[in-house]
Scaffold this motif. Structure first.
Motif, PDB file in Angstrom:
ATOM      1  N   ILE A 197     -34.847  57.077 -10.558  1.00 36.21           N
ATOM      2  CA  ILE A 197     -35.994  56.631 -10.973  1.00 36.21           C
ATOM      3  C   ILE A 197     -35.840  54.722 -11.003  1.00 36.21           C
ATOM      4  N   GLN A 205     -45.016  59.452 -10.480  1.00 39.33           N
ATOM      5  CA  GLN A 205     -43.879  59.717 -11.606  1.00 39.33           C
ATOM      6  C   GLN A 205     -43.554  60.255 -12.410  1.00 39.33           C
ATOM      7  N   ILE A 206     -44.908  60.219 -13.388  1.00 36.62           N
ATOM      8  CA  ILE A 206     -45.118  61.334 -14.411  1.00 36.62           C
ATOM      9  C   ILE A 206     -45.622  62.880 -14.519  1.00 36.62           C
ATOM     10  N   SER A 207     -46.553  62.681 -13.327  1.00 31.72           N
ATOM     11  CA  SER A 207     -46.358  64.408 -12.583  1.00 31.72           C
ATOM     12  C   SER A 207     -44.963  65.132 -12.241  1.00 31.72           C
ATOM     13  N   ASP A 267     -41.250  57.815 -18.141  1.00 28.78           N
ATOM     14  CA  ASP A 267     -42.243  57.959 -17.131  1.00 28.78           C
ATOM     15  C   ASP A 267     -42.756  56.219 -17.095  1.00 28.78           C
ATOM     16  N   SER A 271     -41.893  64.264 -13.173  1.00 25.63           N
ATOM     17  CA  SER A 271     -41.244  64.256 -14.676  1.00 25.63           C
ATOM     18  C   SER A 271     -41.775  66.021 -14.888  1.00 25.63           C
ATOM     19  N   TYR A 313     -38.440  60.754 -22.557  1.00 27.84           N
ATOM     20  CA  TYR A 313     -39.108  60.629 -21.466  1.00 27.84           C
ATOM     21  C   TYR A 313     -40.218  60.142 -21.041  1.00 27.84           C
TER      22      TYR A 313
END
Length: 376
Positions: A148, A110-112, A73, A114, A69
């Motif tokens: 992604i 993207q991190i948020s 991310d 994901s 992950y």
């Protein structure tokens, strides 16, 4: 394990190993282009990390764990890093400003998102109704489709285009005096071409497959999945060779191109400055500054600074202090001044403190003030 799988592992491993080894070399390289080398090293580390994760998957480990992950991310960061690598190459003294961090907002988004999508596993009971609308479709779109990678490829293409535009703009405004930018353009072009191909394949496959098949689409079993990473391995290997061979190239120096009319205007100002110094000895004014000099000569301050920079290749303080140092040397040669201290002569020449005099002597002549008196 099949021969094809073993071959894929070897190809990915060579790219990953190369990226790690050369990444460390570039990161430690501090002779020239320190920031640029470290940004390129970071890109190589991230690409190598992606390859390592894929190797782990081929061995049946690392499926949807934290390492996997993290790799997912960080996929949106490559474009911004490529852009700042280009800026660092053409601006050796580049420092990050608050607005520069805006380029990393896609990574934060993207991190948020994901994290939000992965949290849906806490509520999933096997039915669509157990999740919210955003949670369900977010999971489908984010996890089962190449969303992604489409976003990451698009960002790389955008930033590669911006980087190429940045490099081309130099030719319009500056004269390169240290080295050509051909090899940097090759790196940018390689990212642009490769990820343009990746994006076309991803979009074409997604649209055509779903149009032709009324079934679930799952990105990780598509025919181009590992060829995509083999391409990354080849790209990593090639960038390593380019970056390593150029890591100690002298930094790019740039000089503004001045048109004939402006150059003539600056030369006139330079002559006025020379007359003010040599004939009027205006440098003896201890409070002399760019603004006070501009006021006396009726010339705008920025034009004086520009004339000194472009015609005399000096800063204002260095320019004035050069005359003051010569004046001190001239005073020392006069025997009638032997009764005066060196500091008093320096003050008479226009210096306003002992420290400023000492610095000027060291910078202009490369000796200490005491040595200056000995050599008189």
């Amino acid at each position: 394990m099949e021969i094809g799988t073993i071959l894929i592992i070897l190809l990915l491993a060579v790219g990953a190993l190369q990226g790690i080894v050369y990444g460390f070399i570039l990161f430690k390289s501090t002779t020239y282009n320190k920031l640029a080398n470290r940004l390129l090293a970071t890109i190589l580390f991230l690409l190598s990390y992606r390859l390592i994760i894929q190797i782990m998957r081929l061995f049946g480990i690392g499926y949807y764990d934290s390492w996997y992950y993290v790799m997912i991310d960080l996929s949106s960061i490559h474009g911004a890093l490529l852009y700042f690598y280009t800026k660092a190459q053409i601006q050796p003294r580049l420092k990050f400003k608050p607005k520069d961090w805006l380029h990393f907002i896609p990574v934060v988004i993207q991190i948020s998102f994901s994290i939000f999508v992965r949290l849906q596993n806490l509520y999933w009971d096997g039915t669509k109704e157990s999740l919210s609308w955003l949670g369900y479709y977010g999971y489908i779109v984010w996890m089962n489709n190449p969303t992604i990678y489409i976003i990451a490829s698009t960002l790389i293409i955008i930033y590669a285009y911006k980087s190429n535009k940045l490099l081309n703009s130099i030719g319009d405004n500056f004269e390169i005096t240290a080295k050509k930018l051909t090899w940097i353009k090759r790196i940018i072009r390689s990212f642009l071409v490769y990820f343009s191909i990746v994006l076309v394949v991803l979009l074409a496959d997604l649209v055509l497959y779903k149009a032709a098949n009324n079934e679930s689409y799952f990105y990780f079993i598509r025919f181009y999945y590992y060829p995509f990473f083999i391409g990354i391995a080849v790209l990593t290997y090639w960038i390593c060779l380019e970056g390593f061979s150029r890591r100690n190239d002298p930094e790019i120096s740039t000089k503004n191109i001045i048109n004939a009319d402006e150059l003539s205007r600056l030369k006139v100002i330079s002559e006025k400055l020379r007359q003010a110094m040599e004939e009027d000895k205006i440098y003896k004014d201890q409070e002399l500054s760019v603004h006070s000099l501009a006021q006396k000569l009726d010339i705008k301050p920025y034009l004086i600074s520009r004339s000194l920079s472009e015609i005399d290749n000096k800063r204002f303080n260095d320019y004035v202090n050069a005359y003051r140092v010569k004046e001190v040397q001239s005073l020392l040669e006069d025997a009638t001044n032997s009764k005066y201290t060196l500091l008093s002569l320096a003050m008479d020449a226009g210096f306003n403190s002992k420290s400023s005099f000492n610095r000027a002597i060291k910078k202009q002549l490369g000796i200490s003030p005491s040595e200056l008196k000995i050599k008189k």
